[in-house]
Design a protein around this motif. Structure first.
Motif, mmCIF file in Angstrom:
data_model
loop_
_atom_site.group_PDB
_atom_site.id
_atom_site.type_symbol
_atom_site.label_atom_id
_atom_site.label_comp_id
_atom_site.label_asym_id
_atom_site.label_seq_id
_atom_site.Cartn_x
_atom_site.Cartn_y
_atom_site.Cartn_z
ATOM 1 N N SER A 102 0.871 -1.549 -0.296
ATOM 2 C CA SER A 102 -0.182 0.159 -0.427
ATOM 3 C C SER A 102 0.873 1.160 -0.208
ATOM 4 O O SER A 102 0.387 2.009 -0.343
ATOM 5 C CB SER A 102 -1.050 -0.576 0.591
ATOM 6 O OG SER A 102 -0.437 0.201 2.613
ATOM 7 N N GLY A 103 2.014 1.350 0.718
ATOM 8 C CA GLY A 103 2.488 2.939 0.558
ATOM 9 C C GLY A 103 2.151 3.700 1.634
ATOM 10 O O GLY A 103 3.057 4.488 1.602
ATOM 11 N N LEU A 104 1.430 2.752 2.174
ATOM 12 C CA LEU A 104 0.288 3.856 3.659
ATOM 13 C C LEU A 104 1.313 4.970 4.223
ATOM 14 O O LEU A 104 1.313 6.262 3.657
ATOM 15 C CB LEU A 104 0.242 3.501 4.389
ATOM 16 C CG LEU A 104 -0.938 3.658 4.991
ATOM 17 C CD1 LEU A 104 -1.854 4.784 4.799
ATOM 18 C CD2 LEU A 104 -1.440 3.379 7.033
ATOM 19 N N LEU A 111 -5.483 -2.974 4.083
ATOM 20 C CA LEU A 111 -6.166 -4.043 4.647
ATOM 21 C C LEU A 111 -6.461 -5.959 3.744
ATOM 22 O O LEU A 111 -6.583 -6.243 3.814
ATOM 23 C CB LEU A 111 -7.456 -3.498 4.887
ATOM 24 C CG LEU A 111 -7.337 -2.134 5.930
ATOM 25 C CD1 LEU A 111 -8.829 -1.674 6.304
ATOM 26 C CD2 LEU A 111 -6.618 -3.296 7.189
ATOM 27 N N GLU A 112 -6.677 -5.540 2.467
ATOM 28 C CA GLU A 112 -6.723 -6.753 2.079
ATOM 29 C C GLU A 112 -5.273 -6.957 1.303
ATOM 30 O O GLU A 112 -5.755 -8.562 1.856
ATOM 31 C CB GLU A 112 -7.206 -5.949 -0.018
ATOM 32 C CG GLU A 112 -8.515 -5.216 -0.154
ATOM 33 C CD GLU A 112 -8.174 -4.955 -1.206
ATOM 34 O OE1 GLU A 112 -7.512 -4.504 -2.347
ATOM 35 O OE2 GLU A 112 -9.681 -4.293 -2.261
ATOM 36 N N THR A 144 -5.187 -9.225 5.122
ATOM 37 C CA THR A 144 -6.451 -10.160 5.276
ATOM 38 C C THR A 144 -6.163 -11.636 4.443
ATOM 39 O O THR A 144 -6.905 -12.790 4.146
ATOM 40 C CB THR A 144 -7.806 -9.407 4.657
ATOM 41 O OG1 THR A 144 -7.905 -8.583 5.672
ATOM 42 C CG2 THR A 144 -8.484 -10.638 4.844
ATOM 43 N N GLU A 145 -5.474 -11.482 3.258
ATOM 44 C CA GLU A 145 -4.909 -12.494 1.953
ATOM 45 C C GLU A 145 -3.708 -13.084 2.520
ATOM 46 O O GLU A 145 -3.572 -14.223 2.264
ATOM 47 C CB GLU A 145 -4.552 -12.280 0.941
ATOM 48 C CG GLU A 145 -5.330 -11.271 0.476
ATOM 49 C CD GLU A 145 -5.097 -10.157 -0.970
ATOM 50 O OE1 GLU A 145 -3.225 -10.982 -1.368
ATOM 51 O OE2 GLU A 145 -5.868 -9.770 -1.998
ATOM 52 N N MET A 146 -3.657 -13.326 4.338
ATOM 53 C CA MET A 146 -3.068 -14.068 4.478
ATOM 54 C C MET A 146 -2.898 -13.519 6.190
ATOM 55 O O MET A 146 -3.151 -13.102 6.667
ATOM 56 C CB MET A 146 -1.042 -13.508 4.769
ATOM 57 C CG MET A 146 -0.599 -11.901 4.683
ATOM 58 S SD MET A 146 1.072 -11.348 4.016
ATOM 59 C CE MET A 146 0.454 -11.528 2.442
ATOM 60 N N GLU A 170 -8.772 -6.109 11.110
ATOM 61 C CA GLU A 170 -9.624 -5.384 11.179
ATOM 62 C C GLU A 170 -9.712 -5.285 12.641
ATOM 63 O O GLU A 170 -9.983 -4.454 13.641
ATOM 64 C CB GLU A 170 -10.968 -5.535 10.582
ATOM 65 C CG GLU A 170 -11.368 -4.687 9.437
ATOM 66 C CD GLU A 170 -10.145 -5.974 8.446
ATOM 67 O OE1 GLU A 170 -10.353 -6.552 8.619
ATOM 68 O OE2 GLU A 170 -10.582 -5.674 7.576
ATOM 69 N N GLU A 171 -10.114 -6.577 13.275
ATOM 70 C CA GLU A 171 -9.582 -6.757 14.577
ATOM 71 C C GLU A 171 -8.308 -5.898 15.130
ATOM 72 O O GLU A 171 -8.825 -6.184 16.425
ATOM 73 C CB GLU A 171 -9.957 -8.331 15.299
ATOM 74 C CG GLU A 171 -11.086 -8.532 14.955
ATOM 75 C CD GLU A 171 -11.617 -9.660 16.118
ATOM 76 O OE1 GLU A 171 -11.373 -10.147 16.809
ATOM 77 O OE2 GLU A 171 -12.887 -10.833 15.065
ATOM 78 N N LEU A 172 -7.526 -6.293 15.454
ATOM 79 C CA LEU A 172 -6.201 -5.620 15.397
ATOM 80 C C LEU A 172 -6.110 -3.529 15.978
ATOM 81 O O LEU A 172 -5.836 -3.713 16.825
ATOM 82 C CB LEU A 172 -4.516 -5.676 14.977
ATOM 83 C CG LEU A 172 -4.428 -7.069 14.903
ATOM 84 C CD1 LEU A 172 -3.346 -7.557 13.437
ATOM 85 C CD2 LEU A 172 -3.933 -8.183 16.234
#
Length: 127
Positions: free
Chosen positions: A17-19, A74-75, A78-80, A108-110
């Motif tokens: 993402s490079g967020l 997030l994607e 979530t994939e791993m 999301e939960e974290l």
């Protein structure tokens, strides 16, 4: 930022993402929310944009570019499965909750668990 650090450890550079860099770029292009609050040399202001107690970064989260980076982050995570040692390293206050099974090791939960931890500090301070 903690999840971005985890992403840097697990995801290939081409699809990250490079967020953190996206946030920095947007803040530099639109300095109105932080410029009059952060002083000092460029290094000091760079650190303040990400880590200041005055938290000017909060005004930038709704930006479309940043929202897209958060979605990508997030994607990607979530994939791993996120390895426990990385949760321990980047989210040490949530690590015991994951180990106890009260929080799942999903992005999301974290995030929710981290926010709840911070809110508990405020709650306890107001007692």
């Amino acid at each position: 930022y903690a999840l971005a650090g985890i992403e840097d450890e697990l995801v290939a550079p081409a699809v990250r993402s490079g967020l953190r860099q996206v946030l920095e770029d947007v803040m530099l292009k639109q300095p109105g929310y932080w410029q009059s609050y952060y002083t000092g040399d460029e290094q000091t202001r760079r650190l303040a944009r990400s880590y200041s107690y005055s938290d000017r970064i909060r005004y930038y989260w709704p930006d479309e570019t940043i929202s897209a980076a958060v979605t990508r982050l997030l994607e990607n995570l979530t994939e791993m499965a996120i390895p426990l040692p990385l949760i321990s390293q980047y989210l040490p206050l949530q690590y015991p909750l994951v180990r106890a099974g009260t929080v799942s090791a999903t992005p999301e939960e974290l995030i929710i668990a981290h926010i709840q931890t911070v809110l508990r500090h405020y709650h306890n301070a107001c007692r």
